[in-house]
Design a protein around this motif. Sequence first.
Motif, PDB file in Angstrom:
ATOM      1  N   VAL A 194       0.839  -1.206   0.000  1.00 19.29           N
ATOM      2  CA  VAL A 194       0.000   0.000   0.000  1.00 19.29           C
ATOM      3  C   VAL A 194       0.875   1.258   0.000  1.00 19.29           C
ATOM      4  CG1 VAL A 194      -1.616   1.352   1.396  1.00 19.29           C
ATOM      5  CG2 VAL A 194      -2.028  -1.079   1.040  1.00 19.29           C
ATOM      6  N   GLU A 195       1.950   1.255   0.789  1.00 18.82           N
ATOM      7  CA  GLU A 195       2.842   2.414   0.818  1.00 18.82           C
ATOM      8  C   GLU A 195       3.505   2.623  -0.544  1.00 18.82           C
ATOM      9  OE1 GLU A 195       3.501   4.731   3.456  1.00 18.82           O
ATOM     10  OE2 GLU A 195       1.571   3.805   3.930  1.00 18.82           O
ATOM     11  N   TYR A 196       3.897   1.533  -1.211  1.00 11.87           N
ATOM     12  CA  TYR A 196       4.464   1.646  -2.554  1.00 11.87           C
ATOM     13  C   TYR A 196       3.416   2.195  -3.516  1.00 11.87           C
ATOM     14  CZ  TYR A 196       6.453   0.392  -7.067  1.00 11.87           C
ATOM     15  OH  TYR A 196       6.932   0.444  -8.349  1.00 11.87           O
ATOM     16  N   ALA A 197       2.177   1.701  -3.395  1.00 14.15           N
ATOM     17  CA  ALA A 197       1.097   2.184  -4.254  1.00 14.15           C
ATOM     18  C   ALA A 197       0.875   3.677  -4.059  1.00 14.15           C
ATOM     19  CB  ALA A 197      -0.187   1.408  -3.970  1.00 14.15           C
ATOM     20  N   LYS A 198       0.934   4.144  -2.812  1.00 13.05           N
ATOM     21  CA  LYS A 198       0.752   5.571  -2.540  1.00 13.05           C
ATOM     22  C   LYS A 198       1.834   6.395  -3.242  1.00 13.05           C
ATOM     23  CE  LYS A 198      -0.147   6.521   1.838  1.00 13.05           C
ATOM     24  NZ  LYS A 198      -0.081   6.365   3.312  1.00 13.05           N
ATOM     25  N   ALA A 199       3.064   5.891  -3.217  1.00  9.16           N
ATOM     26  CA  ALA A 199       4.155   6.607  -3.878  1.00  9.16           C
ATOM     27  C   ALA A 199       3.922   6.690  -5.385  1.00  9.16           C
ATOM     28  CB  ALA A 199       5.492   5.923  -3.581  1.00  9.16           C
ATOM     29  N   ARG A 200       3.440   5.590  -5.992  1.00  6.73           N
ATOM     30  CA  ARG A 200       3.191   5.598  -7.432  1.00  6.73           C
ATOM     31  C   ARG A 200       1.989   6.489  -7.788  1.00  6.73           C
ATOM     32  NH1 ARG A 200       7.273   5.786  -8.866  1.00  6.73           N
ATOM     33  NH2 ARG A 200       6.280   6.002 -10.905  1.00  6.73           N
ATOM     34  N   VAL A 210      -0.931   0.799 -11.155  1.00  9.61           N
ATOM     35  CA  VAL A 210      -0.405   0.770  -9.792  1.00  9.61           C
ATOM     36  C   VAL A 210      -0.803  -0.525  -9.090  1.00  9.61           C
ATOM     37  CG1 VAL A 210      -0.562   1.850  -7.509  1.00  9.61           C
ATOM     38  CG2 VAL A 210      -0.289   3.265  -9.552  1.00  9.61           C
ATOM     39  N   ALA A 211      -2.033  -0.973  -9.320  1.00 10.24           N
ATOM     40  CA  ALA A 211      -2.492  -2.218  -8.704  1.00 10.24           C
ATOM     41  C   ALA A 211      -1.566  -3.369  -9.090  1.00 10.24           C
ATOM     42  CB  ALA A 211      -3.924  -2.520  -9.141  1.00 10.24           C
ATOM     43  N   TYR A 212      -1.210  -3.446 -10.364  1.00  8.28           N
ATOM     44  CA  TYR A 212      -0.322  -4.515 -10.836  1.00  8.28           C
ATOM     45  C   TYR A 212       1.094  -4.316 -10.310  1.00  8.28           C
ATOM     46  CZ  TYR A 212       2.536  -7.295 -14.031  1.00  8.28           C
ATOM     47  OH  TYR A 212       3.456  -8.172 -14.556  1.00  8.28           O
ATOM     48  N   GLN A 213       1.605  -3.067 -10.372  1.00  5.96           N
ATOM     49  CA  GLN A 213       2.967  -2.778  -9.931  1.00  5.96           C
ATOM     50  C   GLN A 213       3.166  -3.099  -8.450  1.00  5.96           C
ATOM     51  OE1 GLN A 213       3.289   1.389 -10.783  1.00  5.96           O
ATOM     52  NE2 GLN A 213       3.308   1.119 -13.006  1.00  5.96           N
ATOM     53  N   SER A 214       2.088  -2.964  -7.678  1.00  8.07           N
ATOM     54  CA  SER A 214       2.186  -3.147  -6.231  1.00  8.07           C
ATOM     55  C   SER A 214       2.048  -4.596  -5.799  1.00  8.07           C
ATOM     56  CB  SER A 214       1.115  -2.303  -5.530  1.00  8.07           C
ATOM     57  OG  SER A 214       1.208  -0.959  -5.917  1.00  8.07           O
ATOM     58  N   GLY A 215       1.742  -5.485  -6.740  1.00  9.77           N
ATOM     59  CA  GLY A 215       1.699  -6.904  -6.412  1.00  9.77           C
ATOM     60  C   GLY A 215       0.323  -7.441  -6.065  1.00  9.77           C
ATOM     61  N   PHE A 216      -0.748  -6.686  -6.369  1.00 14.25           N
ATOM     62  CA  PHE A 216      -2.096  -7.165  -6.078  1.00 14.25           C
ATOM     63  C   PHE A 216      -2.631  -7.993  -7.243  1.00 14.25           C
ATOM     64  CE2 PHE A 216      -1.580  -3.504  -3.312  1.00 14.25           C
ATOM     65  CZ  PHE A 216      -2.059  -4.007  -2.116  1.00 14.25           C
ATOM     66  N   ALA A 217      -3.465  -8.966  -6.912  1.00 10.76           N
ATOM     67  CA  ALA A 217      -3.961  -9.906  -7.920  1.00 10.76           C
ATOM     68  C   ALA A 217      -4.792  -9.208  -8.981  1.00 10.76           C
ATOM     69  CB  ALA A 217      -4.789 -11.002  -7.238  1.00 10.76           C
ATOM     70  N   ASP A 218      -5.579  -8.214  -8.581  1.00  5.03           N
ATOM     71  CA  ASP A 218      -6.415  -7.480  -9.535  1.00  5.03           C
ATOM     72  C   ASP A 218      -6.780  -6.140  -8.911  1.00  5.03           C
ATOM     73  OD1 ASP A 218      -8.706  -7.932  -7.780  1.00  5.03           O
ATOM     74  OD2 ASP A 218      -8.784  -9.949  -8.631  1.00  5.03           O
TER      75      ASP A 218
END
Length: 247
Positions: A194-200, A210-218
């Motif tokens: 989530v912190e990485y997603a916030k940065a992106r 961002v969802a994909y870059q952060s490692g979430f399934a979908d």
Amino acid sequence: MTTARDIQQTFTRHPGLELRSTWQSTQPYKRHSHAQLSIGAILAGQTRCICHGQEYLLSPGDIIVIPAGAPHSCNPVQGQARSYHMLYLDSELPLAQQHIRSESLFGLYLAVVEKMTTSSVNALLAALTLRVGAGDMLRPTSQQVQQALLSDPVYPPSLDELAQRFSLRKETLIRTFKQDTGLTPGSFLNVSRVEYAKARLRAGDDIADVAYQSGFADQSHFHKTFVSYTAATPRQYARGRSISDNN
């Protein structure tokens, strides 16, 4: 109870500083942590804050200092609405968690909210340094597990792999990590994503990417997890205003 989409809240950004302002929210969220030093101030209502296993009941005029990496949650009391500011600071100060009620410190805090300048931040940090002690360090194993998970949050090593790497039983590794950080390795990984997603999102990346870059399934999984840890939708967070914006 309000949903994240209903909440009146803003995100204002300056290099090394982010301000979240939320009004009349009853939205709870999961225990989490931030890479930055976090300092909260209650404007209205009450908040039940739990940080590293210690509980605080915060009222208007109260300040809470949350060290970088410290697991915490700050949720409404009996479903009642509360309003608050949260400052996230890129700071190397090793401040320990502390609940503070001080009219002068609260005034310095509100000056940061109003001005968002380096001088106002420095004045607040200087005052806090005089009042708040240093925090505790993690044990080496927990530090190394954190580093291993952060090195590749999209494809992290499994708990079995980590246990073998550190010559520990998996149960021992989980227990030690939670004792030191207040989070399980799985929760720590979610928080890191989530912190990485916030940065992106701050950088302007597309939410689906961002969802994909952060490692979430979908994207659905990303949205649900993001809201559960931040009480804001990814879109709300992405629309946060930079202080350098000209529009």
